[in-house]
Design a protein around this motif. Structure first.
Motif, PDB file in Angstrom:
ATOM      1  N   ASP A 272     -22.804 -26.881 -32.361  1.00 38.62           N
ATOM      2  CA  ASP A 272     -22.101 -25.833 -33.107  1.00 38.62           C
ATOM      3  C   ASP A 272     -22.885 -24.526 -33.137  1.00 38.62           C
ATOM      4  O   ASP A 272     -22.300 -23.444 -33.245  1.00 38.62           O
ATOM      5  CB  ASP A 272     -21.846 -26.300 -34.547  1.00 38.62           C
ATOM      6  N   ALA A 273     -24.219 -24.614 -33.029  1.00 37.89           N
ATOM      7  CA  ALA A 273     -25.059 -23.418 -33.157  1.00 37.89           C
ATOM      8  C   ALA A 273     -25.325 -22.731 -31.832  1.00 37.89           C
ATOM      9  O   ALA A 273     -25.918 -21.655 -31.810  1.00 37.89           O
ATOM     10  CB  ALA A 273     -26.391 -23.794 -33.822  1.00 37.89           C
ATOM     11  N   HIS A 274     -24.927 -23.333 -30.711  1.00 38.61           N
ATOM     12  CA  HIS A 274     -25.269 -22.780 -29.412  1.00 38.61           C
ATOM     13  C   HIS A 274     -24.096 -22.831 -28.451  1.00 38.61           C
ATOM     14  O   HIS A 274     -23.152 -23.604 -28.623  1.00 38.61           O
ATOM     15  CB  HIS A 274     -26.444 -23.556 -28.787  1.00 38.61           C
ATOM     16  N   SER A 275     -24.184 -22.046 -27.437  1.00 38.25           N
ATOM     17  CA  SER A 275     -23.212 -22.111 -26.353  1.00 38.25           C
ATOM     18  C   SER A 275     -23.410 -23.424 -25.602  1.00 38.25           C
ATOM     19  O   SER A 275     -24.539 -23.802 -25.266  1.00 38.25           O
ATOM     20  CB  SER A 275     -23.420 -20.931 -25.399  1.00 38.25           C
ATOM     21  N   ILE A 276     -22.325 -24.099 -25.317  1.00 39.92           N
ATOM     22  CA  ILE A 276     -22.413 -25.379 -24.615  1.00 39.92           C
ATOM     23  C   ILE A 276     -23.072 -25.210 -23.251  1.00 39.92           C
ATOM     24  O   ILE A 276     -23.824 -26.074 -22.795  1.00 39.92           O
ATOM     25  CB  ILE A 276     -21.007 -26.009 -24.477  1.00 39.92           C
ATOM     26  N   ASP A 277     -22.825 -24.080 -22.609  1.00 41.48           N
ATOM     27  CA  ASP A 277     -23.386 -23.847 -21.275  1.00 41.48           C
ATOM     28  C   ASP A 277     -24.916 -23.772 -21.293  1.00 41.48           C
ATOM     29  O   ASP A 277     -25.554 -23.957 -20.258  1.00 41.48           O
ATOM     30  CB  ASP A 277     -22.822 -22.553 -20.685  1.00 41.48           C
ATOM     31  N   SER A 278     -25.502 -23.478 -22.457  1.00 41.75           N
ATOM     32  CA  SER A 278     -26.955 -23.336 -22.532  1.00 41.75           C
ATOM     33  C   SER A 278     -27.656 -24.660 -22.834  1.00 41.75           C
ATOM     34  O   SER A 278     -28.880 -24.701 -22.901  1.00 41.75           O
ATOM     35  CB  SER A 278     -27.321 -22.316 -23.614  1.00 41.75           C
ATOM     36  N   LEU A 279     -26.896 -25.719 -23.034  1.00 40.01           N
ATOM     37  CA  LEU A 279     -27.460 -27.014 -23.405  1.00 40.01           C
ATOM     38  C   LEU A 279     -27.323 -28.012 -22.262  1.00 40.01           C
ATOM     39  O   LEU A 279     -26.457 -27.867 -21.390  1.00 40.01           O
ATOM     40  CB  LEU A 279     -26.759 -27.546 -24.656  1.00 40.01           C
ATOM     41  N   PRO A 280     -28.152 -29.058 -22.248  1.00 44.57           N
ATOM     42  CA  PRO A 280     -28.073 -30.060 -21.173  1.00 44.57           C
ATOM     43  C   PRO A 280     -26.703 -30.739 -21.161  1.00 44.57           C
ATOM     44  O   PRO A 280     -26.212 -31.153 -22.218  1.00 44.57           O
ATOM     45  CB  PRO A 280     -29.174 -31.067 -21.546  1.00 44.57           C
ATOM     46  N   PRO A 281     -26.082 -30.894 -19.988  1.00 50.36           N
ATOM     47  CA  PRO A 281     -24.753 -31.527 -19.928  1.00 50.36           C
ATOM     48  C   PRO A 281     -24.729 -32.926 -20.534  1.00 50.36           C
ATOM     49  O   PRO A 281     -23.771 -33.283 -21.224  1.00 50.36           O
ATOM     50  CB  PRO A 281     -24.456 -31.564 -18.423  1.00 50.36           C
ATOM     51  N   LEU A 282     -25.775 -33.731 -20.292  1.00 53.15           N
ATOM     52  CA  LEU A 282     -25.785 -35.085 -20.847  1.00 53.15           C
ATOM     53  C   LEU A 282     -25.868 -35.068 -22.369  1.00 53.15           C
ATOM     54  O   LEU A 282     -25.296 -35.927 -23.045  1.00 53.15           O
ATOM     55  CB  LEU A 282     -26.945 -35.890 -20.272  1.00 53.15           C
TER      56      LEU A 282
END
Length: 639
Positions: A272-282
């Motif tokens: 919720d706090a970050h863009s999904i694209d900036s986080l590991p896909p898994l």
């Protein structure tokens, strides 16, 4: 476990001590006036690579961290600037001094760092990934022995592989219901946690997730690894809870369910706090899968308990959970494949959408990439074909599934009981009895045996083998589990038959044969059998059963007028034993109303059946059916 760092000055940091499960962890880092860097870390048996201590030179943009993989004989560091991260390993204090001076210069002059000598990881990530996907495919194909062989000797320091190694043991424990498998799972779970928790120390103030809840920055590669450990720990905790519930541990099981949900919520806050694209896909997929599973399953809790469950922190949102699961199914990763299996099972057993189940399996057969899903696909689609009345095709699918399940005999033997049920539905009593006998001889689980013993007794009655029938009914009574509605019904009927001289009365024999015809959609054959039976000497309970069966048959033929006439008669009889017929008749009437565009009346009948009646035979399956019909009436789209 990460050390919590306290800023003591421009060039000095000191670590707090932390304790977890009786172990002390201590880290200290200091940069003296000569520019010499000293790093000490002590963590009992936990190697440096698992401790992953992060040393932040705040407020500058540079960090010095322990990289994810590091030989114990070296001092390993990673210098990071923004999204760039460099690793090096050395046992030379002089080289450390050089890099510390470069770090100081970079901080003071705001110049980018040159890359230090590359750190060569001892492990090959591509090879580990290949082992991971191979083992996962084998688990999904239920080739458990092959999966364990593929993982043998390769899980030492890889928590991903450790997680996959849990799955074969979990399946044996839950399907086979063996106490030894349960103990083996708990041991393997503790070993997995010992590898994964240091990457994701939730209980620490310096938890990476706690940091990422509020930090807007993009994680580095090493930090991504630690993030991905979160959903795996949550999933493993969920599996632990399911094993405990399978073995009737109704205190520890729910507590671990809540622990798993809390882990998932922690991960969800990061999303919720970050863009999904900036986080590991898994990390993203694992979190979405876990949250969706809980949202869907919690929605199945009876309405009288919903508020209590939500007060405990669980979230119920069936529509959103189902949509997320469908979104994940095409993704060819660990969590995507799990979602595909879950959605296929939910479509068949929760939604009772047999046509979609068959269409999904047919499409799956055409895709070579989904070959690993075939054993489970044959098993689930067998139920779908049988529910549609195609007992012959269903039998073929169960037999094919049994052939492919040679490495999971606990499920292979279940296929034999399902083949027996297919024979029952077309009146092949001897063939059904042979399958049931084989099941009871080979089965080691408590599941299914009570119901199978009951149906075996009925088959022997219809074959005229009274002595064997009596033995089966007595066996059925000894296997009743009080919290399973099918067991309770089978035990009650077995007790009732044993009290009668001829075991099954003429009505009982005709009713069982007619009900078997209805279950394969041979509605007219069922009507003919029941209608030929005289009603002069039938009890109120038998008359209620007769009206319920005829109402279902006429509804199956779309003769809704006659169906409602028969179903309305059910509640007019003063019933003593077969009290389940009343709520079942209400739901059948509601379905007729919905089919004839009388939605308000249908919803009122469903609400009455849900709120007024409880504790009757087959209550759980009927409640799931009520839920589905109310969703349809309210316009909830789930597919």
């Amino acid at each position: 476990m990460s050390a919590a760092l306290v800023h003591k000055g421009p060039l000095h940091f000191e670590a707090k001590r932390g304790r977890r499960k009786g172990r002390w962890y201590e880290a200290q880092a200091s940069l003296d006036v000569t520019g010499l860097l000293a790093l000490q870390f002590q963590s009992g048996e936990t190697p440096l690579r698992h401790a992953a201590t992060q040393l932040s030179f705040l407020p500058a943009t540079f960090r010095l961290v322990a990289p994810p993989s590091c030989p114990r004989q070296h001092s390993c560091f990673s210098i990071a600037q923004g999204r760039q991260e460099y690793h090096f390993a050395t046992d030379s204090l002089e080289e450390c001094q050089v890099w510390v001076k470069r770090l100081e210069a970079a901080r003071e002059e705001a110049i980018p760092l040159e890359a230090p000598p590359a750190y060569e990881d001892d492990e090959s990530s591509p090879e580990a990934d290949a082992v991971l996907m191979e083992a996962l495919d084998l688990v999904v194909a239920l080739r458990l022995a092959d999966a364990e062989q593929a993982l043998e000797g390769k899980t030492a320091d890889d928590f991903y592989l450790h997680f996959v190694s849990l799955l074969p043991i979990f399946l044996r424990a839950t399907i086979g219901e063996r106490e030894s498998a349960s103990k083996q799972f708990m041991s393997a779970w503790r070993e997995f946690n010992s590898h994964a928790l240091p990457f994701c120390p939730y209980c620490s103030d310096s938890s990476l997730l706690s940091f990422w809840k509020s930090s807007p920055k993009v994680p580095l590669a090493h930090e991504m690894d630690r993030l991905t450990a979160g959903p795996l720990i949550a999933f493993a905790t969920l599996l632990k809870a399911l094993v405990q519930l399978r073995f009737s541990k109704f205190v520890k099981g729910p507590l671990n369910l809540r622990a798993a949900w809390m882990y998932y919520l922690d991960c969800q806050r990061v999303l919720d706090a970050h863009s999904i694209d900036s986080l590991p896909p898994l990390f993203v997929q694992g979190t979405q899968l876990g949250v969706a599973l809980f949202q869907f399953l919690v929605s199945l809790v009876p309405s009288s308990f919903t508020k209590i469950v939500e007060m405990l922190g669980f979230e119920s949102n069936r529509a959103e959970g189902w949509a997320t699961l469908q979104h994940l199914t095409p993704i060819p990763t660990l969590f995507g494949r799990c979602a595909r299996v879950v959605t296929l099972a939910i479509t068949q057993w929760m939604h009772n959408d047999h046509a979609t189940t068959i269409a999904t399996f047919t499409a799956l057969q055409q895709r070579p990439a989904d070959a690993s899903l075939l054993p489970l696909g044959y098993f689930i689609s067998g139920y779908a074909y049988r529910a549609q009345g195609d007992a012959s095709r269903a039998r073929e699918h169960f037999e094919e599934s049994a052939t492919l399940l040679s490495q999971l005999p606990e499920l292979q033997v279940v296929c034999r009981s399902e083949v027996g049920d297919c024979h029952v539905r077309v009146g092949e009593w001897q063939l059904a009895a042979d399958c049931y006998e084989e099941f009871l001889e080979r089965n080691e689980s408590k599941s299914f045996r009570c119901w199978v013993a009951y149906e075996l007794g009925v088959c022997y009655c219809l074959l005229g083998k009274q002595k064997k029938a009596r033995q089966s009914f007595k066996q059925c009574q000894s296997w009743v589990r009080s919290h399973f509605s099918y067991d309770v019904y089978a035990g009650r009927m077995s007790s009732q038959f044993l009290k009668q001289d001829g075991l099954m009365s003429e009505f009982d024999r005709v009713y069982f044969a007619a009900e078997s015809r209805r279950r394969v959609r041979r509605f007219q054959d069922s009507i003919d059998l029941v209608s030929a039976l005289s009603t002069d000497h039938l009890s109120n309970d038998q008359l209620a059963l007769r009206s319920l069966l005829l109402g279902r048959d006429y509804a199956g033929l779309s003769d809704y007028t006659k169906a409602e006439e028969e179903l309305q008669r059910v509640s007019t009889w003063k019933i003593k034993r077969e009290t389940y017929t009343v709520p079942h008749a209400l739901v059948e009437r509601a379905e007729v109303c919905l089919a004839t565009d009388r939605h308000q009346e249908g919803v009122a009948l469903l609400t009455q059946a849900r709120e007024k009646y409880s504790g009757y035979d087959f209550d759980k399956p009927l409640r799931r059916r009520i839920m589905k019909l109310l969703d349809q009436a309210d316009g909830v789209r789930r597919r």
